[in-house]
Design an enzyme around this catalytic site. Sequence first.
Site, short mmCIF file in Angstrom:
data_model
loop_
_atom_site.label_atom_id
_atom_site.label_comp_id
_atom_site.label_asym_id
_atom_site.label_seq_id
_atom_site.Cartn_x
_atom_site.Cartn_y
_atom_site.Cartn_z
N PHE A 105 0.88 -1.20 0.02
CA PHE A 105 0.03 0.00 -0.08
C PHE A 105 0.97 1.20 -0.07
O PHE A 105 1.69 1.56 0.71
CB PHE A 105 -0.68 -0.14 1.10
CG PHE A 105 -1.40 1.19 1.51
CD1 PHE A 105 -2.51 1.90 0.42
CD2 PHE A 105 -1.29 2.15 2.74
CE1 PHE A 105 -3.27 2.96 0.77
CE2 PHE A 105 -2.11 3.14 3.03
CZ PHE A 105 -2.68 3.53 2.16
N SER A 106 0.46 2.09 -0.85
CA SER A 106 1.39 3.45 -0.90
C SER A 106 3.11 3.26 -1.10
O SER A 106 3.44 2.48 -1.85
CB SER A 106 0.89 4.42 0.07
OG SER A 106 1.34 5.65 -0.24
N TRP A 107 3.49 3.64 -0.06
CA TRP A 107 5.24 3.33 -0.09
C TRP A 107 5.50 1.85 -0.14
O TRP A 107 6.42 1.40 -0.71
CB TRP A 107 5.77 3.99 1.16
CG TRP A 107 7.13 3.93 1.46
CD1 TRP A 107 8.19 4.96 0.95
CD2 TRP A 107 7.99 2.77 1.90
NE1 TRP A 107 9.45 4.27 1.25
CE2 TRP A 107 9.34 3.16 1.83
CE3 TRP A 107 7.51 1.42 2.49
CZ2 TRP A 107 10.32 2.29 2.54
CZ3 TRP A 107 8.42 0.75 2.99
CH2 TRP A 107 9.86 1.04 3.10
N THR A 131 -0.31 3.08 -5.50
CA THR A 131 1.14 3.12 -5.64
C THR A 131 1.56 3.56 -6.80
O THR A 131 0.70 3.47 -7.86
CB THR A 131 1.72 1.83 -4.77
OG1 THR A 131 3.06 2.02 -4.46
CG2 THR A 131 1.40 0.60 -5.75
#
Length: 273
Positions: A105-107, A131
Amino acid sequence: MNNVMTDELLEVDVRGRRLRVAVRRATGDASRTPLLLMNGIGASLELLQPFVEELPPELEVVRFDVPGIGGSPMPLLPYHMSTFAPLVGSLTKRLGYSQVDVMGFSWGGGLAQQFAAVNRRRCRKLVLAATGTGSLMVPARPNVLAKMLTPRRHRDPEYARTIAGEIYGGTMRTHPERASEVLHTYTRRGPKRGYYYQLLAGAGWSSLPGLPLIRQPTLIVAGDDDPIIPLVNARIMHKGIPNSRLHVYSGGHLALLTEAAELAPVIDGFLAG
């Protein structure tokens, strides 16, 4: 929603680093491949609790804090995506898993891509949520990027509420208090330096040239109103990863947490299918 974690909390030593790990043990026949979650920047493993609670109990779920975040100690030196992904592979081995499904998730999506590329046999399926491809991607607007350079939103609930609509989009535009709630109800605060080490971990790193090397079946989940990761990045990943599918939802960057009831069945259906 039950806000109390019932996971088994562990401290695992891996290649000289101690990582705080949470394992939600599977119930029932436990025949499914365990799911390893990789979190966003500045957030401890508790942040993903709303999503985990929407997953079926027969799915074993593993989360961890990266060095310097939550309950994992600060590293002596900064680390990098390219060196940390093999270490996470060793973590799965230490936990007794020969193979896992991975969701970033994301980073954490950057870390998940690197993990899939260097731990091919350990990664069965891959989910990339909200992401992009790292330093080579279509960036957010400068005013959004500027607010991502500090961990203030993770430490100041009122500030998080004030900027939520601008940087997270989706339902945070009309209900910014939800962002403040999810960021501060669950997350365990760590030292500020841990946040900056996470930023450094992605410096100069990009998965863009290596997308064809990701051979696992991949689900890309992206919002149509995500100021941090513009939707075009998901389309680029979908085009570059050979065995991928793209699911675009109506919402912003935090929908995996604030609208978990809608997105968890999509992700679980892909993993179980």
